[in-house]
Design a protein around this motif. Structure first.
Motif, PDB file in Angstrom:
ATOM      1  N   UNK A 195       0.781  -1.222   0.000  1.00  0.00           N
ATOM      2  CA  UNK A 195       0.000   0.000   0.000  1.00  0.00           C
ATOM      3  C   UNK A 195       0.812   1.271   0.000  1.00  0.00           C
ATOM      4  N   UNK A 196       2.052   1.178  -0.468  1.00  0.00           N
ATOM      5  CA  UNK A 196       2.942   2.345  -0.444  1.00  0.00           C
ATOM      6  C   UNK A 196       3.003   3.073  -1.789  1.00  0.00           C
ATOM      7  N   UNK A 197       2.526   2.397  -2.830  1.00  0.00           N
ATOM      8  CA  UNK A 197       2.443   3.033  -4.143  1.00  0.00           C
ATOM      9  C   UNK A 197       1.422   2.308  -5.005  1.00  0.00           C
ATOM     10  N   UNK A 198       1.067   2.957  -6.114  1.00  0.00           N
ATOM     11  CA  UNK A 198       0.115   2.357  -7.052  1.00  0.00           C
ATOM     12  C   UNK A 198       0.755   2.342  -8.432  1.00  0.00           C
ATOM     13  N   UNK A 199       0.764   1.192  -9.058  1.00  0.00           N
ATOM     14  CA  UNK A 199       1.360   1.034 -10.376  1.00  0.00           C
ATOM     15  C   UNK A 199       0.335   1.292 -11.469  1.00  0.00           C
ATOM     16  N   UNK A 200       0.747   2.038 -12.488  1.00  0.00           N
ATOM     17  CA  UNK A 200      -0.109   2.293 -13.639  1.00  0.00           C
ATOM     18  C   UNK A 200       0.678   2.041 -14.914  1.00  0.00           C
ATOM     19  N   UNK A 201       0.107   2.370 -16.028  1.00  0.00           N
ATOM     20  CA  UNK A 201       0.795   2.190 -17.302  1.00  0.00           C
ATOM     21  C   UNK A 201       1.852   3.285 -17.464  1.00  0.00           C
ATOM     22  N   UNK A 202       3.094   2.887 -17.401  1.00  0.00           N
ATOM     23  CA  UNK A 202       4.229   3.803 -17.528  1.00  0.00           C
ATOM     24  C   UNK A 202       4.221   4.924 -16.479  1.00  0.00           C
TER      25      UNK A 202
END
Length: 212
Positions: A195-202
């Motif tokens: 829960x420390x970051x959120x991954x997205x497209x690029x």
């Protein structure tokens, strides 16, 4: 933008600012553009007017390692040293964020050192800052694990862009750290699960301050 950047850097010498614009050539670049490659001749020194670039060193095995970033108002000290001694570039300079660059011919670099103490002070300040950053890189490679280095890199990018959302890819992060993409992907997935970051497209969005 011009009046803001150079006038603030050389506030005590309007004459120097005028000469920089007189002899320099301004060009615009997009993210990913290479403005200086390894083994290339150095004919001019880049001063970042807007945006940001990164300086990279390629190892013998083909791996790349990020040395430092150059922000608006700053230049590349390695270009200074190589250009003044008529040596080939030992680094690659790549646009990190769409940028406007002022290129100052090498012969004017040496001339300004003799004529303007503010210019020499500018070079010394850059040298001091880059020396400290390179010491940090050496320390990280020698004593820190890849996960710690990744966390430091993400925090650095967020700080430089003043944004919690970082536009980058796993491959780019791996290249900057000199490691494998699969390692970076695994570590990023782990951070997302925590829960420390959120991954997205690029892109990567930091959800809270990341610490090791």
């Amino acid at each position: 933008m011009q009046d803001t950047i150079l006038s603030s850097e050389f506030s005590s010498s309007p004459e120097l600012v005028e000469k920089l614009y007189q002899y320099g050539i301004t060009k615009n670049y997009h993210e990913g553009d290479i403005i200086l490659d390894e083994n290339a001749s150095i004919r001019s020194i880049p001063i970042v007017m807007k945006g940001m670039l990164k300086v990279i060193r390629t190892e013998e095995d083909g791996r790349e390692i990020l040395l430092y970033y150059i922000k608006a108002g700053e230049s590349c000290i390695m270009s200074f040293l190589g250009g003044m001694h008529n040596e080939k570039s030992i680094v690659k300079a790549e646009i990190e964020e769409d940028a406007e660059i002022l290129f100052l011919p090498v012969d004017k670099v040496s001339l300004f050192i003799k004529e303007h103490p503010e210019w020499l002070d500018y070079i010394f300040r850059l040298y001091h800052k880059r020396f400290e950053e390179l010491l940090d890189i050496i320390n990280a490679i020698a004593f820190k694990k890849v996960d710690e280095r990744l966390l430091n890199l993400l925090n650095k990018k967020a700080e430089l862009t003043a944004s919690d959302t970082i536009n980058t890819t796993h491959e780019q992060l791996a290249n900057e750290l000199g490691t494998a993409r699969v390692v970076v992907s695994r570590l990023l997935k782990q951070l997302e699960e925590e829960g420390r970051l959120k991954l997205g497209r690029n892109k990567i969005t930091l959800l809270k301050t990341i610490t090791g």
